[in-house]
Each structure stands twice: as structure tokens, then as C-alpha cells.
Design an enzyme around this catalytic site. Structure first.
Site, PDB file in Angstrom:
ATOM      1  N   LYS A 112      11.252   3.870   3.981  1.00  0.00           N
ATOM      2  CA  LYS A 112       9.819   3.620   4.855  1.00  0.00           C
ATOM      3  C   LYS A 112       9.883   4.914   5.726  1.00  0.00           C
ATOM      4  O   LYS A 112       8.995   5.378   5.975  1.00  0.00           O
ATOM      5  CB  LYS A 112       9.752   2.372   5.284  1.00  0.00           C
ATOM      6  CG  LYS A 112       9.549   1.204   4.012  1.00  0.00           C
ATOM      7  CD  LYS A 112       9.514  -0.109   4.646  1.00  0.00           C
ATOM      8  CE  LYS A 112       9.561  -1.261   3.523  1.00  0.00           C
ATOM      9  NZ  LYS A 112      10.040  -2.387   4.045  1.00  0.00           N
TER      10      LYS A 112
ATOM     11  N   GLU B 145      -0.673   3.667   0.524  1.00  0.00           N
ATOM     12  CA  GLU B 145      -0.447   2.723   1.782  1.00  0.00           C
ATOM     13  C   GLU B 145       0.531   1.558   1.942  1.00  0.00           C
ATOM     14  O   GLU B 145       1.190   1.109   2.636  1.00  0.00           O
ATOM     15  CB  GLU B 145      -2.105   2.203   2.132  1.00  0.00           C
ATOM     16  CG  GLU B 145      -2.288   1.435   3.567  1.00  0.00           C
ATOM     17  CD  GLU B 145      -1.867   2.437   4.849  1.00  0.00           C
ATOM     18  OE1 GLU B 145      -0.909   1.984   5.018  1.00  0.00           O
ATOM     19  OE2 GLU B 145      -2.809   3.030   4.981  1.00  0.00           O
TER      20      GLU B 145
END
Lengths: 459, 459
Positions: A225, A149
Site C-alpha cells: 500500500k 481506490e
């Protein structure tokens, strides 16, 4: 109709994590800003976390390059070592928390952890963007989980929201402001009417940009990302090197930010993953967003991601994408998720990088379709605008607007700036038109072309 | 230091859900807009969900008041019945999905489900806001889970983000725009310069407001959601009737929205849960938010929630809070979460309404501390403003600004409007000052007082 084909199946298997997880010892590999915050949070909330997990979350090792270096006084020196192998192979360690960064050495550490059947928590975006599929496959074979996460947008609980919260949806598009440094610089440029170079210098002085900001400002960090986020959202494998278009903000000029704003657009370094008939469009580049869109209103060093699902519509998540506290918030959540067993179930069942997941069919950049902003400096004589319009017409490009743009304080000697916006057009068609314009004798200096997102009802 | 106190504990227990969950049959109780969408999503994504859950998610019963009524043709008539008890007690049903709404009958259904040891998925905010603690306690005793992502802000994966994603944090404050109808009306009033009554009529014509909009516009709906959200965020039990201040938007005047905007504020129906020294401040009421705050930019029928955690800082989640698709998105996610066993682990370990969780210490309304906006209509003669300033001074209220506000098109005959903003002050002190002002001979008509949130660095 579909119901009649089903027989009633009994779910009698025990989930793997019910038998695979036995200890709550943690080895922290790397203890910089994030690692220190992870340690502090675990220490300061010991009672609550012990209650939640059913057993203490005990940091047994903190592996660093130089154990003798002066550190946060809260980290007992007895925990420090430079021997990752020894820490990982401690039988009382069940969770290896990799916060060292980098790729090759981090990969080696994760391989050792997986070989030792230790669960992995990592915030290493570069590593997962490059090696996600093979690491996840190895972890599945070993019966351990990898949670990450903290790797995408720091403290925003984004991965879990996309993977689990929006699981009912087909995700049609993800638009993300994934790099806080770039967003800070772009916000500064417009707010302070300053150049890219000056805004970067201010970002560096405030700690929002590194001394060497290359990986942030050239789009690499956002693309790392995006590779992970798009893999989760599209449920296909998307590696960093599969993203065909990665551009940074280093060439942006204030004049275009201003001209765009006057046309109702705000410029952001936007990471895009969008499902189209031909596959998935993937790009990281400066992009004009309609100023009424919530992403356009994200200012400063914040990150935000818009997700479009076919049931849920538009969902946006916003928060700090970097920094010790926010990233540690995500890492500690992953540690607890691992300790209570839900990480393993999610990892086994919900992917991403599921074994057998196919690589996404990525649309070649030239075939990307989007609206475009085009700025041309014309020499000041009649007929220039007509020539530009004709070039666009010759390529069959539909013009949304064509205006002469005189930015405040601009001098006539620099030529007449003309700004065109197009409706959705293939990139290669627009770039062909730009090449033609660059050769016209009425055009001064290089033509600027920036993609734009058209306003749509679902906004 | 904290580490030395720990012995190494082995986590050898199997999680309860590994043995407690055996079947993937579903009984849908209620089949209106949301139920129909839940059925359609489960049917259209059967293959993917079967793969994820390891067994088909089979809707075996759809319980409705009138099984003979014409419905979506995709729902086989063989599934329809009006007998909830029979559906729930079907041994092949393991998940009872309650989408009927209301309180008393829904409570009866959930009691039957829990007594039959069936897992519950519900989107019933009123029920949980009133009966959450006792329902959760009963479910824990029976070894089943209750999931409720769809009960708060529809499709936004909010509950899971707060409970699991932000678990590392102490949540210091939650500010929410939790009612899309009110937000649509307030956006319309300012954008169209129209009255509350006209904006409501438009909302009704577009289906954003019910024919009887009372529960939306009087704040009750938002307060139901706040009770649940605050219970999760603050990790204490907060029932609907513990919220001491619930006001709606029905008395708001356009003139105050405009005056507030000129002072840099945007008015929203804001639900607040904020931890202060004395306990938790809870309120639902029209509130001025600094226009630079991301919540102030949330327009139309959308919901959004700002969450402040001590590690993560500010996180905001945004999306559609109502409607069949968004709510079904959350309900189906809960069904899958239940089917793969993670719902049970989360329910057992992470609360909310944990057994033994104490009721929150709610700060009495009078002791709430916030900034305030005060509008006074003065008769047009010298000295009025000084009298207002003196009243505030007499109560020890620190004035942030005091301006004569002449809204566009206002006629002098209606008096001279004066707007004051205060720094953070206790509600009772401000209300005392307002009472005094209302009795002054220089004041015409009732004084308007609206709380405001001061801009803070962490915004």
C-alpha cells in the site's frame, strides 16, 4: 512577474474520454467477499446509478474459477463463467473490474483488458505495487484508464484525496497505519496487557487475521500500500521493491509498548514516506508515535493516514481498510468515476505513475533520520547506566531521556531495564551504538531499538 | 433479476465540458488572506500546473475594493482593479474565483459570472448555504460549473470525498466539528480548567477568534457548513434556514465539561445530519460525544467530520478548517479540477443541489431523538434525588445513570449537583421534564441540559 511570460492559450482539445468511452457494461473478474458486495451495491442502487451515469451500469459477466460453486443468490447463474478472455472481449463490456487478487494471473487479465481497450478498475495492491508503472504506461498507450481506490485502505477515499484534493500542495510526509490486522493486535496487546501471540490468536478467532497472517504481520501488505500511496503523494514512481526497510510486528514485546506509553509514545506499525534533502525516506516498521498525535489514537482494526502538505498542513483520513463493504464502496465509486468520464481525465492528467515520471531517489535505510527508543537490560550493579550513556556519547548521539524502567510486575532477577530515547539521529549511527551495547558485559540479552517520531509543532 | 430488465445502452453523448471549456484565464474576486495564498500557489507552481492542465492557469485580474492599498509584493499592480464586471467579462477569463465573502454582493458577482458563462470557484459558505439551490440551477442552465471545496472545512478534501468517493453508499449520518474557534475554546476550557470567557480571550489573542466572534461561537458558521455538507451527503436540498436547532458554546460552563468527562463524554460543538425514519435530523449544538469516539479526540483549532455510510462504515476526515493556506489548497484544487474538465462532469452528474432534488424532510427539533445529560443543583436536604428520578419516570424517560457530582473544589454552600444521563429520548420529552424540574422547590438555579451521543457498535 510570472504572468507576463504567459501567452493566453486556448484549451480547444477534447479530453480523450469524451470520445473513448462508449459503453457501460462491466465484467467482474473474481467474486469473493469484495466482488459479491460490488455486485450487490450495483444491483440495489441501479436506479440512482443509472441516473448519475446517464446509462445503466450493467454487470454482464462474473468470472470465477468455479462457476458451479454455491454463491450469493443475488448473482444470476447466467452471468457466471470461468472464461475471462470471452468476458473481456464482449463488445458490450467497457469496464473490467479485477477483484481476483494475486499477481501473475491478475497481470495477464489486465494486459488482456488493456489490449482490448477496456477501462480497468482494480483493488489489487500487490499487482500495482509490483507492476504499476508498466501497467499505467500500457493503459495510456491504449487510451484507457486504471482506477484503484480500493487498493489502498479499502473504503477511505484516500487516493483521490491525495491526487486531486491536495494537488495544490507539495506533500512533505505521509504517515500511515495501513494494516488493520497489525493495528488490532497492537491495540489488544496494550489494552489487555497480553503478548503478541495471544493477541494474534484473538485476531484470528475474530476474523481480523487470516489463518496464515504472514503478509499482514510481516509488513508486506502495508508496504504494498505504501508503494502505491507514496507514488501518488510524491508524484514519483515508487515500486514495492524500492522500499528499503520493511519490518513487521512479530517480534514486539509488551514491555516495550508499556515503557513507550509511559514516555508518551504509542507503538504502531507505521508506513512512512517523507521527503528530505537526500530524496524520499521510505519504511514500514513498528514506530513510536507521540501519544498526542491523532494517529496514536487510532485503535483496533481501523486504518488511518496522516498527510502533510505545505499549504494545507496536516490532513488525516480514517476508516476501515479492509472487508467486503468498505472495499466495494471504493470499487463502485471507481466504476461510476469511469462511467461518467472523470476517471479517464484524472488518469490522463494527474498520474500517478505518469509516463516520464522518474523513479524516486530513495534514501538508503542507513541514512534514514529519526528519533529512537532503546531498551537495554542491565545486570544489577553500579555503573551500567553510565556505560550506556557513554556508548551513546561516543557515537555523538543526543539523548532526549534516559530512565530506569521497572514495568509493573517485573522481577529483579531479570535485570534492570533502562530505556533511552534519542533526538533525531541517522539509523546507522544508532545501530552501531546498539551493536556496541550488545557486546557490553553489563548488558543482558539483545538490546531493543524502535524508531520514534518526535513531536513537531505542525502536529 | 435486475439485469434482465436492462437493455444495453450506448453512452455516445460527449460530456458538456468537452465542448464548453475553452480558456484557462482566471479572475480572482477578493484578495484577502485566502486570495493572496491562491495567487502565490498558482504562481509558484506554474510549471507543474501548466503541465497538468495542458495550458497555463493565468490569473488575469485581481479585483479588490481598494487597488491602491499596499499588498503582497508578488501580486503585480497591473492585475489589480476594482471593476468586477470588466474582469468577469474579459473573454480570456473562463474561471471566476470568488473569495470576497459576504452574501449580497457575492451573489451579484456570481450571477454576473454565470450570465457570462464563466465557471465559478468559491469558498463562500454563507452564500451557498443561503442561495445554493438557485445558484446551482442557474449554473446548470448556463452550462458552467460551481465548485466549492474551500467552503466547508478549508483544506480537508471533504466535499469531493462525500460526493464522489462515498457515492456507492447511503450516508446514514454525518457528525462534524466544523468550527475551529469553538473547538479551540472547548479544548482550552478543559485543558486549562478555565472559563469560557478566559478561553475566548486567549483564542482572540492567538488569532483563532475574531474580534467579533459572534458568528463562530453562536453556531452560525458551523450551521452554514452543515447546510452544504448535509446537502451533499443526503443528496437533498438543505438550506441554512431549514436547520431547526442552532446553538453556540457561549453558555457552556466548565463544571459541565468536567462532569461529562467523568461520565466518559467529551463536549464538542457538534453539527449533526442524521437520517431517521421521519426524515433528516439537523442540529448544531454543544453535544457530549463518547470519549472513545475519534471525534472526541480532536483537539484545538482542527476540524473533523465523521461520515457513516452503509457500505463503508465509519470514515473520518480531519484537518485545518480555516486559514489562508488550507483554504487556498482547496480553492486551487477546484481551479485545476475546473481546468481539466472534471469539475463540470462532477457538477453535471453528481450534484449537489441537483435540479429536481427535493428539499429534505427535516425533523422538527422537538422530535429529535438523542441521549441527554442533565445537571441539577439541589438544595442540601434528603429526597432531592428521588424527586428528580420521579420527574424523569413521570415522563417515561429511561435513565442511563444518576449520580451526585461534586466537582473538585466545589463548596457545599452552592447546593448538591446531581447529574443524570438518559437513553435516547425525544427532545421535547426531556425539555418538558427539565421545565418541571426548574419549578421544583428542591432545585436551585436553572437546570442544564446537553444532548449526548450514545456509544454504538459501529464506532
Amino acid at each position: 512577474m510570472y504572468l507576463r511570460q504567459l501567452c493566453c492559450v486556448q484549451l480547444t482539445r477534447s479530453p480523450a474520454f469524451a470520445v473513448g468511452f462508449h459503453m457501460a457494461g462491466i465484467a467482474l473478474i473474481g467474486c469473493g467477499t469484495v466482488g459479491t458486495q460490488v455486485f450487490r451495491i450495483l444491483a440495489s442502487r441501479e436506479d440512482r446509478f443509472t441516473h448519475l451515469a446517464g446509462a445503466p451500469l450493467e454487470v454482464r459477466h462474473v468470472v470465477v474459477r468455479d462457476p458451479g460453486k454455491k454463491r450469493d443468490p443475488g448473482i444470476p447463474s447466467t452471468l457466471l463463467s470461468s472464461n475471462a478472455e470471452a468476458a473481456i472481449s464482449d463488445p458490450a463490456v467497457s469496464i473490467v473490474c479485477e477483484l481476483m487478487g494475486g499477481i501473475d494471473e491478475a497481470r495477464r487479465i489486465l494486459d488482456i483488458a488493456i489490449a482490448n481497450r477496456k477501462h480497468v478498475v482494480t483493488a489489487n495492491k500487490a499487482l500495482l505495487a509490483e507492476h504499476g508503472a508498466s501497467l499505467f504506461s500500457a493503459a495510456r498507450s491504449a487510451g484507457v484508464s486504471i482506477t484503484f481506490e480500493g487498493a489502498v485502505c479499502g473504503g477511505i477515499p484516500l487516493i483521490d484525496a491525495v491526487r486531486r484534493g491536495l494537488i495544490a500542495n507539495e506533500i512533505t510526509a505521509v504517515y500511515g497505519i495501513l494494516n488493520g490486522t497489525c493495528n488490532y493486535i497492537l491495540t489488544q496487546m496494550l489494552d489487555r496487557q497480553t503478548s503478541y501471540a495471544d493477541a494474534l490468536a484473538k485476531a484470528q478467532s475474530l476474523g481480523y487475521a487470516e489463518a496464515d497472517p504472514t503478509l499482514d504481520i510481516d509488513g508486506t501488505d502495508a508496504a504494498h500500500k505504501l508503494a502505491i500511496l507514496a507514488s501518488v503523494a510524491m508524484r514519483e514512481n515508487i515500486a514495492f521493491n524500492a522500499i528499503p526497510m520493511v519490518r513487521g510486528i512479530q517480534d514486539l514485546q509488551l514491555t516495550d509498548l508499556i515503557a513507550g506509553r509511559e514516555l508518551g509514545y504509542t507503538c504502531k506499525l507505521l508506513a512512512v514516506a517523507e521527503r528530505v534533502d537526500a530524496g524520499v525516506q521510505l519504511s514500514v516498521r513498528p514506530t513510536f508515535i507521540p501519544s498526542s498525535h491523532p494517529l496514536a489514537k487510532v485503535d483496533g482494526a481501523f486504518n488511518a493516514v496522516s498527510i502533510y502538505g505545505d499549504a494545507v498542513g496536516h490532513v488525516l483520513l480514517y476508516g476501515r481498510g479492509a472487508g467486503g463493504g468498505p472495499t466495494a464502496s471504493a470499487v463502485v465509486a471507481d466504476i461510476i468515476d469511469t462511467a461518467i468520464g472523470t476517471a479517464q481525465a484524472t488518469f490522463d492528467r494527474l498520474g500517478p505513475y505518469a509516463d516520464g515520471a522518474k523513479a524516486a531517489r530513495v534514501v538508503p535505510t542507513d541514512e534514514n533520520e529519526t528519533a529512537h527508543y532503546i531498551r537495554v537490560e542491565l545486570v544489577d550493579r553500579p555503573g551500567g547506566m553510565a556505560r550506556i550513556a557513554q556508548v551513546l556519547a561516543d557515537e555523538g548521539i543526543s539523548i532526549a531521556s534516559l530512565v530506569q524502567h521497572a514495568p509493573e510486575g517485573s522481577a529483579g532477577s531479570e535485570g534492570v531495564p533502562v530505556v533511552a530515547t534519542t533526538h533525531v539521529t541517522r539509523d546507522d549511527v544508532v545501530h552501531r551504538a546498539v551493536d556496541v551495547m550488545n557486546k557490553l558485559d553489563v548488558v543482558r540479552g539483545p538490546v531493543v531499538c524502535i524508531p520514534a517520531i518526535e513531536e513537531r509543532p505542525e502536529f
